[in-house]
Design a protein around this motif. Structure first.
Motif, PDB file in Angstrom:
ATOM      1  N   MET A  57       0.827  -1.201   0.000  1.00 32.42           N
ATOM      2  CA  MET A  57       0.000   0.000   0.000  1.00 32.42           C
ATOM      3  C   MET A  57       0.864   1.255   0.000  1.00 32.42           C
ATOM      4  O   MET A  57       0.636   2.177  -0.783  1.00 32.42           O
ATOM      5  N   PHE A 117       2.329   1.675  -3.475  1.00 34.40           N
ATOM      6  CA  PHE A 117       1.440   2.198  -4.504  1.00 34.40           C
ATOM      7  C   PHE A 117       1.118   3.665  -4.257  1.00 34.40           C
ATOM      8  O   PHE A 117       1.153   4.481  -5.186  1.00 34.40           O
ATOM      9  N   LEU A 118       0.827   4.009  -2.996  1.00 35.71           N
ATOM     10  CA  LEU A 118       0.439   5.398  -2.712  1.00 35.71           C
ATOM     11  C   LEU A 118       1.604   6.353  -2.975  1.00 35.71           C
ATOM     12  O   LEU A 118       1.413   7.421  -3.566  1.00 35.71           O
ATOM     13  N   GLU A 130       2.079   6.798  -6.744  1.00 33.91           N
ATOM     14  CA  GLU A 130       1.120   7.718  -7.351  1.00 33.91           C
ATOM     15  C   GLU A 130       1.385   9.147  -6.902  1.00 33.91           C
ATOM     16  O   GLU A 130       1.186  10.085  -7.657  1.00 33.91           O
ATOM     17  N   ILE A 168       1.820  11.617  -9.941  1.00 31.45           N
ATOM     18  CA  ILE A 168       0.833  12.650 -10.272  1.00 31.45           C
ATOM     19  C   ILE A 168       1.501  14.026 -10.269  1.00 31.45           C
ATOM     20  O   ILE A 168       1.241  14.865 -11.139  1.00 31.45           O
ATOM     21  N   LEU A 213       0.740  10.905 -18.454  1.00 34.49           N
ATOM     22  CA  LEU A 213      -0.381  10.528 -17.586  1.00 34.49           C
ATOM     23  C   LEU A 213      -0.987   9.212 -18.034  1.00 34.49           C
ATOM     24  O   LEU A 213      -1.213   8.308 -17.225  1.00 34.49           O
ATOM     25  N   SER A 217      -0.238   5.991 -15.814  1.00 39.90           N
ATOM     26  CA  SER A 217      -1.366   5.417 -15.091  1.00 39.90           C
ATOM     27  C   SER A 217      -1.617   3.989 -15.542  1.00 39.90           C
ATOM     28  O   SER A 217      -2.019   3.138 -14.737  1.00 39.90           O
ATOM     29  N   PHE A 218      -1.390   3.723 -16.811  1.00 39.62           N
ATOM     30  CA  PHE A 218      -1.509   2.352 -17.316  1.00 39.62           C
ATOM     31  C   PHE A 218      -0.537   1.446 -16.552  1.00 39.62           C
ATOM     32  O   PHE A 218      -0.916   0.372 -16.066  1.00 39.62           O
ATOM     33  N   SER A 242       0.759   2.033 -13.580  1.00 38.31           N
ATOM     34  CA  SER A 242       0.406   1.841 -12.173  1.00 38.31           C
ATOM     35  C   SER A 242      -0.854   1.000 -12.033  1.00 38.31           C
ATOM     36  O   SER A 242      -1.025   0.329 -11.011  1.00 38.31           O
ATOM     37  N   GLY A 243      -1.723   1.005 -13.063  1.00 37.49           N
ATOM     38  CA  GLY A 243      -2.874   0.104 -13.028  1.00 37.49           C
ATOM     39  C   GLY A 243      -2.432  -1.351 -13.044  1.00 37.49           C
ATOM     40  O   GLY A 243      -2.950  -2.185 -12.280  1.00 37.49           O
ATOM     41  N   LEU A 268      -0.980  -2.163  -9.710  1.00 40.44           N
ATOM     42  CA  LEU A 268      -2.001  -2.325  -8.670  1.00 40.44           C
ATOM     43  C   LEU A 268      -2.687  -3.680  -8.788  1.00 40.44           C
ATOM     44  O   LEU A 268      -2.931  -4.349  -7.782  1.00 40.44           O
TER      45      LEU A 268
END
Lengths: 490, 102
Positions: free
Chosen positions: A131, A134-135, A138, A142, A165, A169-170, A172-173, A176
């Motif tokens: 966690m 990931f946080l 991001e 961002i 972006l 984000s892809f 990090s998706g 995740l």
């Protein structure tokens, strides 16, 4: 009465110092009169980065034994502290480079976002569970998306921001979803707990691990997950590019080493092959594509892809020497990379257009100091002796050889030879007399060139000192790195 | 435990994730691409919540809540960028974003 967990404030201090910096610079953007806005933001930022680096050094000094803090969401150890020092100092140098840019809007926001991204990275490298990882990922990602798009008047900047972006984000998706699968296979989020919970080669678990690795590879910009790198590096403001090329790479690679060694040691046979394949792809694609580039920022972007390859070799070695080589290599690499982009930024400000190999011509004569520095940065990136880059590559290759990856060493040496072509091409361009008369438009103002930017010169000089100094003071740095790696359970 | 078993939750999550990936890779409008990114993140959320129920622990659900906040932040930045591009009358089509290439 709810029991609150024990919080180790010292372990959090480097992050908190940068968060405070970010908040104060943002307030300054509103409260400080426009004339003093830039000076205020720069001074506060410099203080914040310095404070963060000093606090991280204190953490390094006092964390001979690794310990989990804040309910095992974070690890306090020398690995994280050393990476935090490196990241904070990168932020410091980039602030010096940025101080002289002609930015007229979003001045306070620029420095606030830069400090926020650095804070996220400093937390990221000491993440102790999925966690936090990931946080924090991001958190700095961002901030970087916005930083890339901050020059809203330039179409390229907006395009770079949107591309980063979407691709980021892809990535990090995917990361995740990998975290979710690993959680499903083990029922644990902490790196240490994941390692203790496994034993079987559960397909769910291995798929999750592969997705986490792929997600991190996007951030490292390792091929074949590198396609965003040249576009984003070219379009983003050059100071942001300088920052991303050094700090993001340090953060993502150190965390990759940490999670693979701490959480997945029993799957080492699988992931070391995967990392080796990523390394080979990065070396091949990065070097071959760099040769064809004319735009210097794109060239350096592909060069950073190829350096990701060298650094991944150190991770694939999966031994303490590999970890040591990774940490040592990152020091001259970050310095040379930030320095090279700073020189590009200086040229860009002078000429007001994108820097290509042609427009670089003559820089070595017009600005002897910047020329000599750029020359050394290129030699360091190529791995010449008398620069830290040489020893970095040597350590990486010897660690890989020790682990039995002899073919990886062969590919690495071939890639180094290939990379000479474009690095020396830049050096050649520096000392070429430009063919056309200087009277092409508003390139040169009447009365000579624009005044020197002392802060930028200082930053480039500092980068040069680190690049060359890491060759001559190799033993202390290697000792620091080996103490840091001792925190990992190899 | 009543209702469908954990494999079904995982199957739906995997399906949603694939839809998200396909959307990012195939669609051309940045708005739809952002939407697909959100679907990817929410697929992971569904898996987290499902596994959290399976293990009878709360940490997966806490993770899912945190991811929702992150997803909101990400989409804010994305929409902001799209608005900035629309104001400058740039075509909103990821295939035409070719100013940077080489």
């Amino acid at each position: 009465m709810i029991e609150t967990p024990h919080v180790d404030w010292l372990a959090l201090a480097p992050t908190l110092a940068l968060l405070a910096t970010s908040g104060i610079t943002l307030l300054g953007a509103v409260l400080v009169p426009r004339a003093g806005e830039r000076a205020f933001a720069v001074v506060v930022s410099l203080g914040g980065y310095l404070a963060s680096a000093v606090l991280a050094a204190v953490v390094y000094d006092r964390s001979a034994d690794a310990s989990a803090v804040v309910v095992e969401s974070m690890t306090r150890d020398r690995l994280g502290a050393l990476a935090a020092i490196l990241i904070a100092l990168t932020g410091l140098v980039v602030t010096l480079v940025a101080a002289g840019d002609g930015r007229r809007s979003h001045v306070g926001e620029f420095y606030a976002l830069l400090a926020a991204a650095t804070a996220g990275m400093v937390l990221f490298v000491s993440a102790g569970n999925l966690m936090t990882m990931f946080l924090a990922l991001e958190w700095f990602s961002i901030s970087l998306y916005v930083l890339c798009a901050l020059d809203t008047h330039r179409r390229e900047s907006l395009e770079a921001g949107l591309k980063y972006l979407i691709v980021g984000s892809f990535g990090s998706g995917i990361l995740l979803f990998g975290c979710a699968l690993v959680y499903g296979a083990t029922g644990e989020l902490g790196f240490q707990a994941i390692q203790e919970a496994t034993g079987a080669d559960d397909p769910l678990f291995v798929t999750g691990m592969a997705m986490i690795l792929a997600g991190l590879a996007f951030k490292v910009s390792a091929a074949p997950f590198h396609m965003w790198t040249p576009d984003v590096y070219e379009g983003a403001p050059t100071t942001v590019t300088a920052y991303m090329s050094a700090a993001t790479k340090v953060a993502a690679l150190v965390l990759m080493l940490r999670i693979l060694v701490t959480a997945f040691p029993e799957q080492a046979e699988i992931w070391s092959v995967a990392v080796a394949v990523l390394a080979v792809c990065s070396l091949a694609i990065g070097n071959l594509a760099a040769i064809a580039q004319r735009d210097v920022k794109r060239l350096l972007a592909y060069s950073s892809v190829s350096h990701a390859g060298f650094l991944l070799i150190a991770i694939a070695a999966n031994n303490p020497d590999g970890g040591k080589a990774l940490l040592y290599y990152l020091i001259p690499y970050s310095a040379a990379s930030v320095g090279a982009f700073a020189v590009v930024a200086a040229r860009e400000r002078e000429q007001g257009r994108a820097v290509t190999l042609d427009s670089l011509a003559g820089l070595g004569w017009e600005r002897p100091f910047l020329g000599v520095c750029m020359w050394w940065f290129m030699l360091s990136l190529a791995g010449f002796p008398l620069t830290g880059g040489f020893l970095g590559k040597l350590f990486v290759f010897s660690a890989a050889y020790e682990a039995g990856w002899w073919w990886l060493v062969v590919i690495g040496v071939l890639a180094t030879a290939l990379s000479l072509a474009y690095y020396l091409n830049v050096v050649r361009a520096l000392y070429m007399r430009s063919g056309q008369a200087p009277a092409t438009g508003a390139v040169v103002a009447t009365g000579g060139s624009p005044p020197r930017d002392r802060l930028l010169d200082t930053a480039v000089g500092a980068a040069l000192v680190v690049t060359v100094g890491s060759f001559f003071f190799v033993q202390p740095l290697v000792d620091l790195a080996s103490d840091a790696v001792a925190a990992l359970p190899f | 435990m009543s209702g469908p078993g954990i494999p079904w939750y995982l199957a739906v999550a995997a399906l949603l994730f694939s839809i998200g990936v396909a959307g990012v890779l195939l669609r051309r409008s940045p708005l739809i691409v952002l939407l697909s990114l959100e679907i990817m993140l929410n697929a992971a959320n569904l898996a987290f919540v499902g596994f959290s129920r399976l293990f009878g622990e709360m940490d997966g659900q806490v993770f899912a809540l945190a991811v929702m906040a992150v997803a909101a932040a990400e989409v804010c930045v994305g929409l902001g960028l799209i608005v900035a591009m629309a104001r400058r009358n740039l075509a909103l089509d990821v295939d035409t974003l070719t100013e940077l290439r080489g």
